[in-house]
Design an enzyme around this catalytic site. Structure first.
Site, PDB file in Angstrom:
ATOM      1  N   ARG A 141       0.818  -1.216   0.000  1.00 32.02           N
ATOM      2  CA  ARG A 141       0.000   0.000   0.000  1.00 32.02           C
ATOM      3  C   ARG A 141       0.852   1.266   0.000  1.00 32.02           C
ATOM      4  NH1 ARG A 141      -1.762   1.878   4.521  1.00 32.02           N
ATOM      5  NH2 ARG A 141      -2.073  -0.161   5.466  1.00 32.02           N
ATOM      6  N   TYR A 170     -14.351  20.645 -14.677  1.00 36.06           N
ATOM      7  CA  TYR A 170     -14.895  19.292 -14.651  1.00 36.06           C
ATOM      8  C   TYR A 170     -15.998  19.187 -13.604  1.00 36.06           C
ATOM      9  CZ  TYR A 170     -14.943  14.173 -14.473  1.00 36.06           C
ATOM     10  OH  TYR A 170     -15.313  12.849 -14.510  1.00 36.06           O
ATOM     11  N   ASP A 196      -5.513  21.749 -12.357  1.00 38.35           N
ATOM     12  CA  ASP A 196      -5.847  20.508 -13.048  1.00 38.35           C
ATOM     13  C   ASP A 196      -5.197  20.583 -14.431  1.00 38.35           C
ATOM     14  OD1 ASP A 196      -7.014  18.473 -14.563  1.00 38.35           O
ATOM     15  OD2 ASP A 196      -8.899  18.562 -13.454  1.00 38.35           O
ATOM     16  N   LYS A 232      -6.268  10.114 -19.360  1.00 38.55           N
ATOM     17  CA  LYS A 232      -6.540  10.797 -20.625  1.00 38.55           C
ATOM     18  C   LYS A 232      -5.287  10.842 -21.503  1.00 38.55           C
ATOM     19  CE  LYS A 232     -10.679  11.826 -18.924  1.00 38.55           C
ATOM     20  NZ  LYS A 232     -10.551  11.466 -17.495  1.00 38.55           N
TER      21      LYS A 232
END
Length: 384
Positions: free
Chosen positions: A64, A116, A184, A209
């Site tokens: 983790r 977004y 972003d 993306k």
């Protein structure tokens, strides 16, 4: 657009090397005889511990928080962004980490009103209950006073409207009041724009993306230069568990090598498609920051090194979009962008405050003439 292929003096890489060289070699280890260029993914949850000393700094102990495959990817993305990187399982995991790890009761956050939509949805649903005031502002302004804002989140170019804001100017305003700034950077990628160079504290993105570009995995990341900020984000990920899988991290690193080539074709296609859209009677309006005369053109030319292959245009209504997508043979109906295949989606169906006929069009890497012929036929069908 700024064509400087060098990197800054912040330790992100050798001066004078072009984007193609940088993405091919980002995060790749030194050559060792008999070893692959990019090491295979490491799959493991627990690792062997020293039976006497137990856990030790710098030695992997548990998956983790420890995995050499995503550390390699973090080195690669960090080199391109010009900072230290922490990768996440998705873009939303990354951006919510920035919001939740930096904001406390009594703080105020400013989000783009035209960015977004899921970021605004998350903030509106979860931050007020934590005592955080949520405000919004349009990417192109007018801008509110920022002197009492703990975190300013920008998205430029905005998604889906493709407006552009001056990152350096807004970062200076927010910093003057003691605030932090996150950008972003999903749409431009670090080859198109480096927010940390422009004064941002965080560069955050969905690597699902254009960065990875093959439409086959989910990934997000946060980059920063301040050691304390990046440690806050890394600790948040370790506590909440939003890590990527080793195979996804390896796929992402493998995909980086073609980023420069993919972006070049996508941008060329976007430039050609935009001109077609601007002249077609089916199209009410078109936005692309790389086109002279676009409201965002001058700001983009000052700030960005290259313009992404995403174009926004408006058809008459939902029916026209349906006919356009139905008639196209090369444009897939899909809600992502930045991939090899051209795709488009009608943004109002997802909750964006947008006209019913607004289409976000992501140009792929098809031959330009083929794509133009296909889009022209589809636009003609949209008129019928």
């Amino acid at each position: 657009m700024k064509g400087d292929s060098s990197v800054d003096a912040n330790g992100s890489g050798p001066l004078g090397r072009g984007d193609g060289t940088r993405v091919v070699h980002a995060g790749v280890p030194a050559a060792v005889a008999g070893e692959p260029f990019l090491p295979s993914p490491v799959f493991g949850a627990p690792y062997h511990l020293d039976p006497v000393a137990g856990p030790q700094a710098g030695v992997d102990g548990y998956g983790r928080s420890d995995n050499r495959t995503y550390r390699s990817l973090e080195k690669a993305i960090g080199d391109l962004e010009g900072g230290e990187c922490v990768v996440f399982a998705s873009g939303m995991a990354a951006i919510t980490a920035v919001l939740l790890a930096t904001l406390r009761a009594g703080d105020a956050v400013v989000l783009p009103s035209d960015g977004y939509y899921l970021t605004r949805a998350f903030a509106g649903e979860h931050l007020p209950g934590r005592g955080v005031e949520v405000r919004t502002m349009p990417t192109s302004g007018p801008y509110p006073a920022l002197d009492d804002v703990r975190l300013l989140l920008l998205e430029t170019p905005s998604n889906p409207g493709l407006d552009v804001c001056d990152i350096a100017d807004l970062a200076a305003r927010a910093h003057a009041g003691g605030g932090l700034v996150a950008v972003d950077n999903t749409t431009p990628t670090p080859l198109g724009q480096r927010p940390l160079d422009l004064g941002a504290d965080f560069s955050v993105a969905s690597a699902t993306k254009a960065l990875t570009g093959h439409s086959d995995m989910l990934l997000g990341y946060v980059c920063a230069r301040d050691p304390q900020l990046i440690e806050t984000i890394r600790t948040w990920r370790a506590r909440t568990g939003g890590i990527p899988g080793a195979f996804e991290a390896w796929l992402a690193h493998r995909s980086l090598g073609t980023l420069d080539l993919r972006l070049a074709r996508q941008t060329a296609n976007a430039a050609a498609v935009t001109e077609l859209l601007a002249d077609h009677p089916a199209v009410a309006s078109v936005r692309w920051p790389g086109r002279a005369g676009d409201p965002a053109y001058e700001a983009a030319a000052r700030q960005m090194r290259r313009i992404p292959g995403v174009v926004t245009f408006v058809l008459a209504d939902k029916g026209a979009v349906d006919r356009f997508l139905g008639a196209s043979e090369l444009v897939f109906a899909a809600t992502s962008f930045g991939g090899l295949h051209s795709s488009a989606d009608r943004r109002a169906q997802w909750g964006d405050d947008a006209p019913e006929g607004l289409v976000r069009f992501s140009c792929g890497v098809e031959d330009t003439e083929d794509l133009l012929a296909d889009v022209r036929r589809a636009l003609d069908a949209a008129l019928s």
